[in-house]
Design an enzyme around this catalytic site. Structure first.
Site, PDB file in Angstrom:
ATOM      1  N   ALA A  29     -20.359   2.535  43.534  1.00 35.47           N
ATOM      2  CA  ALA A  29     -19.718   3.287  44.970  1.00 35.47           C
ATOM      3  C   ALA A  29     -20.234   4.705  45.061  1.00 35.47           C
ATOM      4  O   ALA A  29     -20.220   5.344  46.048  1.00 35.47           O
ATOM      5  CB  ALA A  29     -18.305   3.260  44.841  1.00 35.47           C
ATOM      6  N   PHE A  40     -14.097   3.977  44.817  1.00 40.64           N
ATOM      7  CA  PHE A  40     -13.009   3.235  44.492  1.00 40.64           C
ATOM      8  C   PHE A  40     -12.160   4.011  43.350  1.00 40.64           C
ATOM      9  O   PHE A  40     -10.864   3.527  43.479  1.00 40.64           O
ATOM     10  CB  PHE A  40     -13.452   2.005  43.712  1.00 40.64           C
ATOM     11  CG  PHE A  40     -14.025   1.084  44.882  1.00 40.64           C
ATOM     12  CD1 PHE A  40     -13.395   0.221  45.514  1.00 40.64           C
ATOM     13  CD2 PHE A  40     -15.508   0.996  45.051  1.00 40.64           C
ATOM     14  CE1 PHE A  40     -14.265  -0.567  46.688  1.00 40.64           C
ATOM     15  CE2 PHE A  40     -16.115   0.459  45.971  1.00 40.64           C
ATOM     16  CZ  PHE A  40     -15.419  -0.551  46.497  1.00 40.64           C
ATOM     17  N   GLN A 107     -23.470  -2.412  42.446  1.00 42.00           N
ATOM     18  CA  GLN A 107     -22.337  -2.953  42.435  1.00 42.00           C
ATOM     19  C   GLN A 107     -21.824  -2.735  43.996  1.00 42.00           C
ATOM     20  O   GLN A 107     -20.729  -3.589  44.197  1.00 42.00           O
ATOM     21  CB  GLN A 107     -21.219  -2.189  41.373  1.00 42.00           C
ATOM     22  CG  GLN A 107     -21.773  -2.334  40.063  1.00 42.00           C
ATOM     23  CD  GLN A 107     -20.854  -1.096  39.373  1.00 42.00           C
ATOM     24  OE1 GLN A 107     -21.379  -0.335  38.974  1.00 42.00           O
ATOM     25  NE2 GLN A 107     -20.027  -1.842  38.469  1.00 42.00           N
ATOM     26  N   ILE A 109     -21.452  -3.345  48.134  1.00 42.66           N
ATOM     27  CA  ILE A 109     -21.822  -4.541  49.027  1.00 42.66           C
ATOM     28  C   ILE A 109     -22.157  -4.025  50.374  1.00 42.66           C
ATOM     29  O   ILE A 109     -21.998  -4.611  51.410  1.00 42.66           O
ATOM     30  CB  ILE A 109     -20.419  -5.312  49.002  1.00 42.66           C
ATOM     31  CG1 ILE A 109     -19.382  -4.477  49.337  1.00 42.66           C
ATOM     32  CG2 ILE A 109     -20.423  -5.942  47.481  1.00 42.66           C
ATOM     33  CD1 ILE A 109     -17.901  -5.440  49.510  1.00 42.66           C
ATOM     34  N   ASP A 110     -22.850  -2.940  50.331  1.00 39.66           N
ATOM     35  CA  ASP A 110     -22.925  -2.032  51.999  1.00 39.66           C
ATOM     36  C   ASP A 110     -24.264  -2.171  52.337  1.00 39.66           C
ATOM     37  O   ASP A 110     -24.522  -1.657  53.373  1.00 39.66           O
ATOM     38  CB  ASP A 110     -22.753  -0.780  51.609  1.00 39.66           C
ATOM     39  CG  ASP A 110     -23.317  -0.059  50.501  1.00 39.66           C
ATOM     40  OD1 ASP A 110     -24.551  -0.275  50.184  1.00 39.66           O
ATOM     41  OD2 ASP A 110     -22.729   1.054  49.913  1.00 39.66           O
ATOM     42  N   HIS A 125     -22.448  -7.786  43.163  1.00 42.73           N
ATOM     43  CA  HIS A 125     -21.027  -8.111  43.661  1.00 42.73           C
ATOM     44  C   HIS A 125     -21.249  -8.641  45.118  1.00 42.73           C
ATOM     45  O   HIS A 125     -20.359  -8.812  45.781  1.00 42.73           O
ATOM     46  CB  HIS A 125     -20.148  -6.877  43.703  1.00 42.73           C
ATOM     47  CG  HIS A 125     -19.746  -6.240  42.221  1.00 42.73           C
ATOM     48  ND1 HIS A 125     -19.101  -5.225  41.906  1.00 42.73           N
ATOM     49  CD2 HIS A 125     -19.767  -7.234  41.162  1.00 42.73           C
ATOM     50  CE1 HIS A 125     -19.195  -4.911  40.908  1.00 42.73           C
ATOM     51  NE2 HIS A 125     -19.129  -6.319  40.157  1.00 42.73           N
ATOM     52  N   ASN A 219     -23.373  10.882  37.677  1.00 42.43           N
ATOM     53  CA  ASN A 219     -22.061  10.593  38.093  1.00 42.43           C
ATOM     54  C   ASN A 219     -21.159  11.781  38.168  1.00 42.43           C
ATOM     55  O   ASN A 219     -21.078  12.733  37.402  1.00 42.43           O
ATOM     56  CB  ASN A 219     -21.668   9.430  37.164  1.00 42.43           C
ATOM     57  CG  ASN A 219     -20.056   8.471  37.997  1.00 42.43           C
ATOM     58  OD1 ASN A 219     -20.448   8.130  38.961  1.00 42.43           O
ATOM     59  ND2 ASN A 219     -19.104   8.595  37.211  1.00 42.43           N
TER      60      ASN A 219
END
Length: 250
Positions: A29, A40, A107, A109-110, A125, A219
């Site tokens: 994300a 998240f 990961q 879903i966009d 995902h 990250n």
């Protein structure tokens, strides 16, 4: 793990990528926050600080309380579809085009990697492009799901058989899709994995970094694999990738 200033970290990362025989990228994300999509788990800004994902985006809620799923969880999924790729997505697309990376495992879903032009994307995902009928398996567009929900058809029903429709997103309680098996094989064949914007706490995707010899982590916060990584960069994805990519090209 190397402890250096950002300039030297970028240089080390670029050297590792240039010397790699096969590099895969794993995104979470954090790569999409610059596109306006909340991540998240970041303290103070994470989406799940205000709600329990297992009570919103789960098979339990979908099957037992479909009205709640479509009025709450589905809105979260739908809101991601208006976002546009940011510089990090475009750089990864360019790196793939130039043969620097073999592909992207995400990961997210966009759909932003595809929007940016990436060709080999493993969506472990699921995605927010399609949905399926739980009864007959008919595939439908995500737009159709949105139209039905907007018309208060909750839960939305299949025009073919009347079964309940669901988005093709991996919910809590769902098995992993075939894309994960393909991603696993890609990582096993690689000698370097670049993790971007993932906290690496969600199984089974968080097992992937342990399957390669070379590891770069970009990250904002610590991950359980920082100790194993050759390079850990605490910068925004676009800034880090821009600097690394410029060094690779120079």
């Amino acid at each position: 793990m190397f402890f250096m200033d950002s300039k030297n970290l970028f240089k080390k990362a670029a050297e590792l990528i240039k010397s790699s025989q096969k590099t895969m990228v794993l995104t979470g994300a954090g790569i999409s926050t610059e596109s306006g999509i909340p991540d998240f788990r970041s303290p103070g800004t994470g989406l799940w600080e205000n709600m329990d994902p297992t009570e919103v985006l789960s098979t339990k809620v979908l099957f037992n309380s479909p009205e709640e799923f479509y009025r709450v969880g589905f809105k979260i999924l739908s809101s991601m579809r208006n976002a546009e790729p940011n510089e990090a997505h475009y750089i990864l697309s360019e790196m793939e085009k130039e043969g620097i990376i073999a592909g992207v495992i995400t990961q997210n879903i966009d759909n932003l990697h595809q929007k940016a032009g990436s060709k080999k994307v493993y969506e472990v995902h699921g995605n927010t492009r399609e949905g399926s009928c739980l009864r007959c398996g008919e595939k439908v567009s995500f737009e159709l799901l949105e139209e039905k929900v907007a018309k208060e058809e909750i839960p939305p029903r299949c025009d073919r058989c009347g079964g309940m429709l669901r988005p093709d997103v991996v919910l809590f309680g769902d098995p992993m899709p075939h894309a994960f098996d393909l991603a696993l094989k890609e990582v096993q064949e690689s000698d370097l994995l670049i993790v971007i914007g993932s906290s690496l706490v969600v199984a089974p995707v968080n097992f992937l970094p342990g399957m390669v010899d070379g590891l770069i982590i970009i990250n904002a916060t610590e991950t359980p694999y920082d100790y194993k990584a050759d390079v850990v960069i605490r910068e925004k994805a676009s800034y880090a990738l821009r600097n690394i990519w410029n060094l690779i090209k120079s």
